[in-house]
Design a protein around this motif. Structure first.
Motif, PDB file in Angstrom:
ATOM      1  N   GLY A  98      17.286  62.159 -35.453  1.00 39.52           N
ATOM      2  CA  GLY A  98      16.965  60.871 -36.030  1.00 39.52           C
ATOM      3  C   GLY A  98      15.755  60.178 -35.451  1.00 39.52           C
ATOM      4  N   MET A  99      15.313  60.459 -34.211  1.00 45.61           N
ATOM      5  CA  MET A  99      14.206  59.733 -33.618  1.00 45.61           C
ATOM      6  C   MET A  99      13.213  60.748 -33.060  1.00 45.61           C
ATOM      7  N   PRO A 100      11.938  60.565 -33.344  1.00 41.43           N
ATOM      8  CA  PRO A 100      10.962  61.483 -32.778  1.00 41.43           C
ATOM      9  C   PRO A 100      10.916  61.345 -31.257  1.00 41.43           C
ATOM     10  N   GLU A 101      10.368  62.359 -30.624  1.00 35.89           N
ATOM     11  CA  GLU A 101      10.386  62.416 -29.157  1.00 35.89           C
ATOM     12  C   GLU A 101       9.561  61.293 -28.558  1.00 35.89           C
ATOM     13  N   SER A 102       8.484  60.912 -29.115  1.00 31.12           N
ATOM     14  CA  SER A 102       7.639  59.837 -28.586  1.00 31.12           C
ATOM     15  C   SER A 102       8.359  58.500 -28.663  1.00 31.12           C
ATOM     16  N   GLU A 103       9.070  58.245 -29.774  1.00 34.33           N
ATOM     17  CA  GLU A 103       9.839  56.996 -29.893  1.00 34.33           C
ATOM     18  C   GLU A 103      11.000  56.984 -28.899  1.00 34.33           C
ATOM     19  N   ALA A 104      11.654  58.125 -28.681  1.00 35.29           N
ATOM     20  CA  ALA A 104      12.755  58.205 -27.720  1.00 35.29           C
ATOM     21  C   ALA A 104      12.243  57.934 -26.323  1.00 35.29           C
ATOM     22  N   ALA A 105      11.062  58.448 -25.974  1.00 34.97           N
ATOM     23  CA  ALA A 105      10.506  58.199 -24.645  1.00 34.97           C
ATOM     24  C   ALA A 105      10.148  56.732 -24.488  1.00 34.97           C
ATOM     25  N   ALA A 106       9.615  56.110 -25.534  1.00 36.91           N
ATOM     26  CA  ALA A 106       9.264  54.686 -25.469  1.00 36.91           C
ATOM     27  C   ALA A 106      10.517  53.831 -25.326  1.00 36.91           C
ATOM     28  N   GLU A 107      11.563  54.177 -26.036  1.00 35.78           N
ATOM     29  CA  GLU A 107      12.836  53.420 -25.936  1.00 35.78           C
ATOM     30  C   GLU A 107      13.449  53.585 -24.548  1.00 35.78           C
ATOM     31  N   ALA A 108      13.409  54.772 -24.000  1.00 37.41           N
ATOM     32  CA  ALA A 108      13.933  54.997 -22.650  1.00 37.41           C
ATOM     33  C   ALA A 108      13.138  54.184 -21.640  1.00 37.41           C
ATOM     34  N   ARG A 109      11.793  54.146 -21.770  1.00 41.25           N
ATOM     35  CA  ARG A 109      10.954  53.374 -20.854  1.00 41.25           C
ATOM     36  C   ARG A 109      11.296  51.890 -20.968  1.00 41.25           C
ATOM     37  N   ARG A 110      11.529  51.385 -22.183  1.00 43.01           N
ATOM     38  CA  ARG A 110      11.870  49.983 -22.388  1.00 43.01           C
ATOM     39  C   ARG A 110      13.199  49.633 -21.725  1.00 43.01           C
ATOM     40  N   LEU A 111      14.194  50.504 -21.874  1.00 41.89           N
ATOM     41  CA  LEU A 111      15.511  50.252 -21.256  1.00 41.89           C
ATOM     42  C   LEU A 111      15.426  50.251 -19.723  1.00 41.89           C
ATOM     43  N   ILE A 112      14.638  51.174 -19.176  1.00 45.63           N
ATOM     44  CA  ILE A 112      14.507  51.246 -17.717  1.00 45.63           C
ATOM     45  C   ILE A 112      13.776  50.012 -17.202  1.00 45.63           C
ATOM     46  N   ASP A 113      12.707  49.591 -17.891  1.00 48.62           N
ATOM     47  CA  ASP A 113      11.973  48.395 -17.457  1.00 48.62           C
ATOM     48  C   ASP A 113      12.841  47.155 -17.574  1.00 48.62           C
ATOM     49  N   ASP A 114      13.634  47.071 -18.638  1.00 53.53           N
ATOM     50  CA  ASP A 114      14.538  45.917 -18.814  1.00 53.53           C
ATOM     51  C   ASP A 114      15.561  45.869 -17.677  1.00 53.53           C
ATOM     52  N   TRP A 115      16.065  47.000 -17.305  1.00 55.31           N
ATOM     53  CA  TRP A 115      17.058  47.048 -16.194  1.00 55.31           C
ATOM     54  C   TRP A 115      16.411  46.699 -14.851  1.00 55.31           C
ATOM     55  N   ALA A 116      15.190  47.203 -14.621  1.00 55.56           N
ATOM     56  CA  ALA A 116      14.516  46.975 -13.350  1.00 55.56           C
ATOM     57  C   ALA A 116      14.055  45.541 -13.199  1.00 55.56           C
ATOM     58  N   SER A 117      13.840  44.805 -14.281  1.00 54.88           N
ATOM     59  CA  SER A 117      13.369  43.418 -14.191  1.00 54.88           C
ATOM     60  C   SER A 117      14.477  42.448 -13.810  1.00 54.88           C
ATOM     61  N   LYS A 118      15.718  42.822 -13.972  1.00 55.28           N
ATOM     62  CA  LYS A 118      16.838  41.930 -13.627  1.00 55.28           C
ATOM     63  C   LYS A 118      17.132  42.021 -12.133  1.00 55.28           C
ATOM     64  N   PRO A 119      17.431  40.879 -11.483  1.00 53.60           N
ATOM     65  CA  PRO A 119      17.753  40.933 -10.043  1.00 53.60           C
ATOM     66  C   PRO A 119      19.122  41.569  -9.812  1.00 53.60           C
ATOM     67  N   VAL A 120      19.226  42.212  -8.682  1.00 49.18           N
ATOM     68  CA  VAL A 120      20.479  42.885  -8.326  1.00 49.18           C
ATOM     69  C   VAL A 120      21.409  41.852  -7.692  1.00 49.18           C
ATOM     70  N   ARG A 121      22.625  41.764  -8.195  1.00 50.60           N
ATOM     71  CA  ARG A 121      23.602  40.813  -7.644  1.00 50.60           C
ATOM     72  C   ARG A 121      24.324  41.459  -6.473  1.00 50.60           C
ATOM     73  N   HIS A 122      24.320  40.763  -5.323  1.00 53.53           N
ATOM     74  CA  HIS A 122      25.041  41.224  -4.145  1.00 53.53           C
ATOM     75  C   HIS A 122      26.255  40.340  -3.941  1.00 53.53           C
ATOM     76  N   HIS A 123      27.387  40.964  -3.782  1.00 51.30           N
ATOM     77  CA  HIS A 123      28.632  40.226  -3.546  1.00 51.30           C
ATOM     78  C   HIS A 123      28.966  40.337  -2.056  1.00 51.30           C
ATOM     79  N   PRO A 124      28.977  39.234  -1.330  1.00 52.24           N
ATOM     80  CA  PRO A 124      29.273  39.322   0.104  1.00 52.24           C
ATOM     81  C   PRO A 124      30.721  39.735   0.325  1.00 52.24           C
ATOM     82  N   THR A 125      30.914  40.572   1.323  1.00 56.23           N
ATOM     83  CA  THR A 125      32.269  41.024   1.657  1.00 56.23           C
ATOM     84  C   THR A 125      32.838  40.268   2.842  1.00 56.23           C
TER      85      THR A 125
END
Length: 163
Positions: free
Chosen positions: A9-36
């Motif tokens: 359903g999706m060409p390889e170039s579009e799949a690579a662009a979508e994967a890059r977008r998802l990774i960048d979206d995940w990396a831009s969010k701060p990591v939540r640390h829960h103190p123990t």
């Protein structure tokens, strides 16, 4: 059909662009640390206006049961000591040989033999020599009166009276 090289359903170039977008979206969010854990480094006051709070006693084991437990530990330790002593004695007895028994009892046997010999010599020395000479007739008179009575049939009992 090769699933790795088949496009779905999706060409390889579009799949690579979508994967890059998802990774960048995940990396831009701060990591939540829960103190123990939390450590409060502020120094507590030495005294204050608040009176002390009574702490309720929530013991799991009653005092009598704790006393019995302590006593049973003491008894167990004592019995263990007695058992170790008995084990040592029995280990020593298990290693006994005939030669060792003879060597230990030899002095006692020698003393007993010497005491018997001395006692026999003393008794012979103290014995007086008597020479009884009887002159005259010697008579021996024996009278037996036997009264025998039997009672019973199956478990009969016989009574003899000798006078």
């Amino acid at each position: 059909m090769d699933p790795l090289n088949t496009q779905h359903g999706m060409p390889e170039s579009e799949a690579a662009a979508e994967a890059r977008r998802l990774i960048d979206d995940w990396a831009s969010k701060p990591v939540r640390h829960h103190p123990t854990s939390f450590r409060d480094d502020t120094e507590p006051p030495a005294f204050g206006t608040t009176p002390p709070v009574k702490q309720e006693d929530h013991r799991i084991v009653p005092a009598w049961a704790a006393g019995i437990a302590v006593a049973s530990i003491g008894v167990g330790a004592g019995v263990t000591g007695i058992g170790c002593g008995a084990w040592l004695v029995l280990q020593g007895l298990a290693s006994v040989t005939l030669n060792s028994v003879l060597m230990v009892t030899l002095p006692f046997a020698g003393l007993a033999m010497a005491a018997t010999a001395i006692g026999g010599a003393i008794s012979k020395a103290r014995a007086t020599v008597t020479k009884n000479v009887y002159e005259g007739p010697v008579t021996h008179h024996t009278e037996i009166h036997n009264n025998s009575t039997t009672r019973g049939a199956f478990f009969a009992r016989t009574r003899n009276e000798i006078r």
